[in-house]
Design a protein around this motif. Structure first.
Motif, PDB file in Angstrom:
ATOM      1  N   GLN A  26       0.831  -1.204   0.000  1.00 27.39           N
ATOM      2  CA  GLN A  26       0.000   0.000   0.000  1.00 27.39           C
ATOM      3  C   GLN A  26       0.865   1.253   0.000  1.00 27.39           C
ATOM      4  O   GLN A  26       0.634   2.188  -0.782  1.00 27.39           O
ATOM      5  CB  GLN A  26      -0.904  -0.013   1.238  1.00 27.39           C
ATOM      6  N   SER A 155      -5.998   5.970  -0.299  1.00 31.33           N
ATOM      7  CA  SER A 155      -7.388   5.523  -0.318  1.00 31.33           C
ATOM      8  C   SER A 155      -7.749   4.871  -1.650  1.00 31.33           C
ATOM      9  O   SER A 155      -8.349   3.785  -1.692  1.00 31.33           O
ATOM     10  CB  SER A 155      -8.310   6.714  -0.045  1.00 31.33           C
ATOM     11  N   SER A 158      -6.827   1.071  -2.859  1.00 34.13           N
ATOM     12  CA  SER A 158      -7.586  -0.093  -2.407  1.00 34.13           C
ATOM     13  C   SER A 158      -8.477  -0.655  -3.498  1.00 34.13           C
ATOM     14  O   SER A 158      -8.771  -1.859  -3.523  1.00 34.13           O
ATOM     15  CB  SER A 158      -8.445   0.286  -1.191  1.00 34.13           C
ATOM     16  N   ALA A 161      -7.642  -3.786  -5.766  1.00 34.64           N
ATOM     17  CA  ALA A 161      -7.910  -5.181  -5.413  1.00 34.64           C
ATOM     18  C   ALA A 161      -8.915  -5.821  -6.355  1.00 34.64           C
ATOM     19  O   ALA A 161      -8.979  -7.047  -6.461  1.00 34.64           O
ATOM     20  CB  ALA A 161      -8.429  -5.260  -3.974  1.00 34.64           C
ATOM     21  N   GLY A 167      -4.181  -4.512  -4.574  1.00 35.74           N
ATOM     22  CA  GLY A 167      -4.882  -3.428  -3.909  1.00 35.74           C
ATOM     23  C   GLY A 167      -4.374  -3.130  -2.524  1.00 35.74           C
ATOM     24  O   GLY A 167      -4.961  -2.302  -1.815  1.00 35.74           O
ATOM     25  N   ILE A 169      -4.126  -2.921   1.128  1.00 36.77           N
ATOM     26  CA  ILE A 169      -5.132  -3.135   2.171  1.00 36.77           C
ATOM     27  C   ILE A 169      -6.499  -3.439   1.570  1.00 36.77           C
ATOM     28  O   ILE A 169      -7.341  -4.072   2.207  1.00 36.77           O
ATOM     29  CB  ILE A 169      -5.202  -1.896   3.083  1.00 36.77           C
ATOM     30  N   GLY A 170      -6.745  -3.021   0.344  1.00 37.01           N
ATOM     31  CA  GLY A 170      -8.012  -3.316  -0.317  1.00 37.01           C
ATOM     32  C   GLY A 170      -8.287  -4.800  -0.440  1.00 37.01           C
ATOM     33  O   GLY A 170      -9.448  -5.221  -0.530  1.00 37.01           O
ATOM     34  N   ASP A 171      -7.226  -5.618  -0.429  1.00 34.09           N
ATOM     35  CA  ASP A 171      -7.422  -7.070  -0.476  1.00 34.09           C
ATOM     36  C   ASP A 171      -8.203  -7.559   0.735  1.00 34.09           C
ATOM     37  O   ASP A 171      -8.949  -8.546   0.652  1.00 34.09           O
ATOM     38  CB  ASP A 171      -6.069  -7.778  -0.532  1.00 34.09           C
ATOM     39  N   GLY A 188      -9.189  -3.411   7.714  1.00 32.37           N
ATOM     40  CA  GLY A 188      -8.782  -2.636   6.542  1.00 32.37           C
ATOM     41  C   GLY A 188      -9.081  -1.159   6.698  1.00 32.37           C
ATOM     42  O   GLY A 188      -8.243  -0.303   6.409  1.00 32.37           O
ATOM     43  N   LEU A 192      -6.237   1.788   7.074  1.00 33.12           N
ATOM     44  CA  LEU A 192      -6.145   2.907   6.132  1.00 33.12           C
ATOM     45  C   LEU A 192      -6.181   4.246   6.859  1.00 33.12           C
ATOM     46  O   LEU A 192      -5.445   5.175   6.499  1.00 33.12           O
ATOM     47  CB  LEU A 192      -7.282   2.831   5.111  1.00 33.12           C
TER      48      LEU A 192
END
Length: 221
Positions: A26, A155, A158, A161, A167, A169-171, A188, A192
């Protein structure tokens, strides 16, 4: 922070093992895109400040790019860059321009005319005047734009993902939806938020280090 730590340790083991890696991805991609956007915005902003008539169409173009939905841009790039970090990196870089180009232009325009005249009188060439006079004075305004761009990139990344495991943290959001595990989604979101706050604080410290003269002026005032 304690709530975040508790949630992390409550996560399934297959997520815990990759949590730090997601954070590093990230930061690497989003902050890298911000730096790349800054490298592009600096000459564009300088050019627009020298030729004011070009600023409105340039601003319109970068704003138009920013209005393109990120998922659509990711999907369009897949045919050329595949499912890779590059597919996420390019849109994030382009999106930062809508924030950084105005920041560069506003920063340069904030330099007093008499300061520029004094630099010219001392024999500064255009390049030297830009690096030694204009850019340092414009730095507070520019760094404010960099902070906004960096947090925005953190932001937006993410969403990457959705095209694969790129992505960051989007994962966690996708895993939470896939396995109906709200813990992953909360972790998550909190992660973030924490990253955004820490990033903003770090950039403020960088600004203070780069502009020691600004603190002196405030203390005199």
């Amino acid at each position: 922070m304690s709530a975040l730590a508790t949630s992390v340790f409550d996560m399934p083991s297959y997520v815990q093992s990759s949590y730090v890696g997601l954070i590093l991805t990230q930061l690497e991609v989003s902050l890298g895109a911000t730096l790349a956007g800054l490298a592009i915005a600096l000459p564009i902003g300088q050019f627009c400040s020298r030729l004011p008539r070009l600023y409105p169409p340039t601003l319109g173009l970068v704003t138009l790019i920013y209005s393109i939905p990120s998922i659509a841009l990711f999907v369009l790039l897949i045919d050329y860059t595949g499912e890779s970090e590059t597919t996420v990196f390019i849109p994030l870089t382009l999106y930062t321009l809508a924030i950084l180009v105005p920041g560069v232009v506003d920063g340069i325009r904030s330099v007093p005319r008499d300061v520029l005249d004094a630099a010219d009188g001392m024999g500064y060439g255009r390049a030297r005047r830009y690096l030694a006079v204009e850019l340092p004075i414009a730095l507070p305004t520019l760094m404010a734009a960099v902070r906004v761009a960096a947090v925005s990139s953190l932001s937006l990344m993410s969403i990457g993902a959705t095209i694969g495991n790129y992505g960051g943290i989007g994962d966690l959001f996708l895993l939470g939806l896939r396995f109906f595990d709200n813990r992953l989604i909360w972790v998550g979101l909190i992660t973030l938020l924490v990253l955004s706050v820490l990033c903003d604080i770090a950039l403020r410290l960088v600004q203070r280090l780069l502009t020691p003269w600004a603190r002196s002026l405030r203390s005199i005032g």
